[in-house]
Motif scaffolding. Structure first.
Motif, PDB file in Angstrom:
ATOM      1  N   GLY A  12       0.887   5.521   0.988  1.00  0.00           N
ATOM      2  CA  GLY A  12       1.552   6.154  -0.164  1.00  0.00           C
ATOM      3  C   GLY A  12       0.607   7.007  -0.989  1.00  0.00           C
ATOM      4  O   GLY A  12       0.692   7.026  -2.223  1.00  0.00           O
ATOM      5  N   ASP A  36       1.640   8.827   4.039  1.00  0.00           N
ATOM      6  CA  ASP A  36       2.842   8.747   3.225  1.00  0.00           C
ATOM      7  C   ASP A  36       4.038   8.781   4.166  1.00  0.00           C
ATOM      8  O   ASP A  36       3.884   8.996   5.377  1.00  0.00           O
ATOM      9  N   VAL A  64       5.806   2.578   5.994  1.00  0.00           N
ATOM     10  CA  VAL A  64       5.158   1.256   5.998  1.00  0.00           C
ATOM     11  C   VAL A  64       6.133   0.119   6.328  1.00  0.00           C
ATOM     12  O   VAL A  64       5.713  -0.968   6.716  1.00  0.00           O
ATOM     13  N   ALA A  91       1.729   1.942  -1.037  1.00  0.00           N
ATOM     14  CA  ALA A  91       3.081   2.531  -0.990  1.00  0.00           C
ATOM     15  C   ALA A  91       4.073   1.618  -1.703  1.00  0.00           C
ATOM     16  O   ALA A  91       4.068   0.405  -1.505  1.00  0.00           O
ATOM     17  N   GLY A  92       4.919   2.208  -2.527  1.00  0.00           N
ATOM     18  CA  GLY A  92       5.901   1.397  -3.242  1.00  0.00           C
ATOM     19  C   GLY A  92       7.040   2.245  -3.764  1.00  0.00           C
ATOM     20  O   GLY A  92       6.887   3.454  -3.962  1.00  0.00           O
ATOM     21  N   ILE A  93       8.184   1.602  -3.943  1.00  0.00           N
ATOM     22  CA  ILE A  93       9.357   2.286  -4.514  1.00  0.00           C
ATOM     23  C   ILE A  93      10.018   1.389  -5.556  1.00  0.00           C
ATOM     24  O   ILE A  93       9.771   0.179  -5.585  1.00  0.00           O
ATOM     25  N   THR A 113       9.959  -1.918   1.679  1.00  0.00           N
ATOM     26  CA  THR A 113       8.793  -1.047   1.491  1.00  0.00           C
ATOM     27  C   THR A 113       7.641  -1.796   0.820  1.00  0.00           C
ATOM     28  O   THR A 113       6.504  -1.767   1.293  1.00  0.00           O
ATOM     29  N   SER A 141       0.079  -4.953  -6.586  1.00  0.00           N
ATOM     30  CA  SER A 141       1.134  -5.762  -7.197  1.00  0.00           C
ATOM     31  C   SER A 141       1.559  -5.026  -8.466  1.00  0.00           C
ATOM     32  O   SER A 141       1.462  -3.801  -8.536  1.00  0.00           O
ATOM     33  N   THR A 190       2.464   8.070 -13.811  1.00  0.00           N
ATOM     34  CA  THR A 190       2.763   8.704 -12.510  1.00  0.00           C
ATOM     35  C   THR A 190       4.256   9.063 -12.498  1.00  0.00           C
ATOM     36  O   THR A 190       4.991   8.734 -13.436  1.00  0.00           O
TER      37      THR A 190
END
Ligand code: NAD
Length: 247
Positions: A12, A36, A64, A91-93, A113, A141, A190
């Motif tokens: 990500g 990504d 991922v 990577a995160g959503i 994800t 985290s 961000t």
């Protein structure tokens, strides 16, 4: 040059915190793998910035949450670079909503994800790190995994899951010379947070003793420390970087 000779994979990393981490790692001598899921232009821009500053790296695009893509990507990176010393599961959503309005799809997408992605990457990369008898794994985290947040039951469950996963991995992999730690950021500037409504941002700000949100570069500095030789005796920790929002 605290990461000279190391190869670092940061998931990500086309933007946000991941982008700041690859920039910081590359400045310390690491060869960085920018990766990504969809934003290839962003990933290429990130790599161009690294190279413009005299660093080295490559782009490897994959999801991922997809085990086949993860296995292939790790194979490609090992074929190109010969090793992976550092893995940052960044990577995160988010798919926010109050429980009564949260769909099963939104719950599953965030778990897939954020949590399963961390599991899949750790499994694929640690196999190689075990053979190497060294490695650094840093998982992203979140403060909301520790303190909860209305409207983020899926996200906070995934991030609390990452804390438990991190501690289990630290126990499994410690004897192989691999450290596994998590960073739990508070409110970082961000795209993920700029989309939050003004009143939500204000209510966070009111609870932060340091009275400000953080820059992605401040998280990158902590990731650099955990990825470096200097942090060799730190494992299984979830380290907050939140301006005092949660203690
Ligand atoms: P961001 O949305 O700016 O960046 C996340 C990146 O992950 C994006 O480039 C996105 O394309 C990528 N991504 C999404 N799904 C993916 C997938 N399936 N496979 C590969 N890549 C995928 O977010 P950010 O603010 O930079 O957050 C980075 C990490 O830090 C996330 O794990 C997030 O949960 C965590 N975090 C952020 C904050 C914050 O305040 N921004 C706070 C706590 C934790």
């Amino acid at each position: 040059m605290r990461l000279q000779g190391k190869v670092a994979l940061v998931t990500g990393s086309a933007r946000g915190i991941g982008k700041a981490i690859v920039g910081r790692f590359a400045a310390e001598g690491a060869v960085v793998v920018v990766s990504d899921v969809a934003n290839e232009a962003g990933a290429r821009e990130t790599l161009a910035a690294v190279e413009g500053a005299g660093g080295k790296g490559m782009v490897e695009m994959f999801d991922v949450g997809d085990s086949v893509q993860v296995e292939n990507a790790v194979k490609n990176i090992l074929a190109a670079q010969g090793r992976i010393d550092i893995l940052v599961n960044n990577a995160g959503i988010t798919r926010d909503g109050l429980l009564m309005r949260m769909s099963e799809e939104d719950f599953d997408a965030v778990i897939k994800t954020n949590l399963k992605g961390t599991f899949l990457l750790t499994k694929a990369v640690s196999r190689h790190m075990i053979r190497q008898r060294s490695g650094r794994i840093v998982n992203l985290s979140s403060v909301v995994g520790m303190m909860g947040n209305a409207g983020q039951s899926n996200y906070s469950a995934a991030k609390a899951g990452i804390a438990g996963f991190t501690k289990s991995m630290a126990r499994e992999l410690g004897s192989r010379g691999i450290t596994v730690n998590a960073i739990a950021p508070g409110f970082i500037k961000t795209a993920m947070t700029s989309s939050l409504p003004e009143p939500v941002q204000k209510s966070f700000m009111d609870q932060i003793p340091l009275g400000r949100f953080a820059e992605p570069e401040e998280v990158a500095e902590l990731a650099l420390y955990l990825a470096s030789d200097a942090a060799g005796y730190i494992t299984g920790q979830v380290i907050g970087i939140n301006g005092g929002l949660y203690m």
